[in-house]
Design a protein around this motif. Structure first.
Motif, PDB file in Angstrom:
ATOM      1  N   GLU A  33       0.827  -1.205   0.000  1.00  0.00           N
ATOM      2  CA  GLU A  33       0.000   0.000   0.000  1.00  0.00           C
ATOM      3  C   GLU A  33       0.866   1.262   0.000  1.00  0.00           C
ATOM      4  OE1 GLU A  33      -3.984   1.540   2.243  1.00  0.00           O
ATOM      5  OE2 GLU A  33      -2.493   0.492   3.462  1.00  0.00           O
ATOM      6  N   ARG A  54      -4.097 -10.722  -4.546  1.00  0.00           N
ATOM      7  CA  ARG A  54      -4.986  -9.680  -5.083  1.00  0.00           C
ATOM      8  C   ARG A  54      -6.290  -9.633  -4.300  1.00  0.00           C
ATOM      9  NH1 ARG A  54      -4.101  -9.565 -11.626  1.00  0.00           N
ATOM     10  NH2 ARG A  54      -1.877  -9.154 -11.499  1.00  0.00           N
ATOM     11  N   ASP A  55      -6.824 -10.811  -3.942  1.00  0.00           N
ATOM     12  CA  ASP A  55      -8.049 -10.857  -3.127  1.00  0.00           C
ATOM     13  C   ASP A  55      -7.807 -10.255  -1.748  1.00  0.00           C
ATOM     14  OD1 ASP A  55      -9.405 -12.079  -5.213  1.00  0.00           O
ATOM     15  OD2 ASP A  55      -9.187 -14.108  -4.386  1.00  0.00           O
ATOM     16  N   ARG A  58      -7.753  -6.520  -1.980  1.00  0.00           N
ATOM     17  CA  ARG A  58      -9.117  -5.996  -2.120  1.00  0.00           C
ATOM     18  C   ARG A  58      -9.841  -5.999  -0.772  1.00  0.00           C
ATOM     19  NH1 ARG A  58      -9.186  -9.462  -6.813  1.00  0.00           N
ATOM     20  NH2 ARG A  58      -8.642  -8.202  -8.596  1.00  0.00           N
ATOM     21  N   GLU A  59      -9.640  -7.060   0.029  1.00  0.00           N
ATOM     22  CA  GLU A  59     -10.256  -7.124   1.354  1.00  0.00           C
ATOM     23  C   GLU A  59      -9.801  -5.965   2.236  1.00  0.00           C
ATOM     24  OE1 GLU A  59      -9.505 -10.951   3.128  1.00  0.00           O
ATOM     25  OE2 GLU A  59     -10.402 -11.998   1.435  1.00  0.00           O
ATOM     26  N   TYR A  60      -8.567  -5.533   2.062  1.00  0.00           N
ATOM     27  CA  TYR A  60      -8.011  -4.409   2.825  1.00  0.00           C
ATOM     28  C   TYR A  60      -8.282  -3.065   2.143  1.00  0.00           C
ATOM     29  CZ  TYR A  60      -5.343  -7.360   6.084  1.00  0.00           C
ATOM     30  OH  TYR A  60      -4.969  -8.250   7.062  1.00  0.00           O
ATOM     31  N   ASP A  61      -9.055  -3.086   1.060  1.00  0.00           N
ATOM     32  CA  ASP A  61      -9.360  -1.879   0.283  1.00  0.00           C
ATOM     33  C   ASP A  61      -8.108  -1.177  -0.236  1.00  0.00           C
ATOM     34  OD1 ASP A  61     -12.157  -2.108   0.506  1.00  0.00           O
ATOM     35  OD2 ASP A  61     -12.102  -1.179   2.496  1.00  0.00           O
ATOM     36  N   GLU A  63      -5.846  -0.427  -3.450  1.00  0.00           N
ATOM     37  CA  GLU A  63      -5.925  -0.431  -4.910  1.00  0.00           C
ATOM     38  C   GLU A  63      -4.698  -1.111  -5.504  1.00  0.00           C
ATOM     39  OE1 GLU A  63      -6.961   3.131  -7.004  1.00  0.00           O
ATOM     40  OE2 GLU A  63      -8.036   3.897  -5.249  1.00  0.00           O
ATOM     41  N   LEU A  64      -4.946  -1.891  -6.552  1.00  0.00           N
ATOM     42  CA  LEU A  64      -3.844  -2.534  -7.252  1.00  0.00           C
ATOM     43  C   LEU A  64      -3.090  -1.506  -8.071  1.00  0.00           C
ATOM     44  CD1 LEU A  64      -5.524  -5.817  -8.482  1.00  0.00           C
ATOM     45  CD2 LEU A  64      -3.894  -5.552  -6.631  1.00  0.00           C
TER      46      LEU A  64
END
Length: 99
Positions: A33, A54-55, A58-61, A63-64
């Protein structure tokens, strides 16, 4: 035993993360992050596969980040792309397509 303080610290961190999966994943997410490590590095640190990582992000909000950082990252992305299995024979087969 150790070559110096940094070797001892590195060994401590390695052993700690081996025994504490949640902290290892949290560290990977935080470093990614903050753009301190790449997705490939985060995946290796979390000891996960790239899709799971990647999942998790996303769970931690989180962005990729897209694009490669260096040659090692590009090699990692190219290797990951070879994991896809495309069945060229069935792609042209009308019977195999859903109606």
């Amino acid at each position: 035993m150790f070559g110096g303080k940094s070797d001892a610290l590195r060994e401590f961190v390695r052993e700690y993360f081996e025994e504490h999966e949640n902290e290892r994943i949290a560290a990977a997410v935080a470093l990614y992050e903050r753009e301190r490590i790449t997705l490939g590095d985060a995946t290796r640190l979390a000891d996960a596969d790239r899709w799971t990582m990647r999942d998790i992000l996303r769970e931690y909000d989180v962005e990729l980040q897209f694009g490669v950082v260096d040659e090692e990252d590009a090699d990692y992305e190219a290797e990951a792309a070879t994991e896809f299995d495309f069945d060229d024979e069935s792609a042209g087969d009308e019977a195999s397509r859903p109606q």
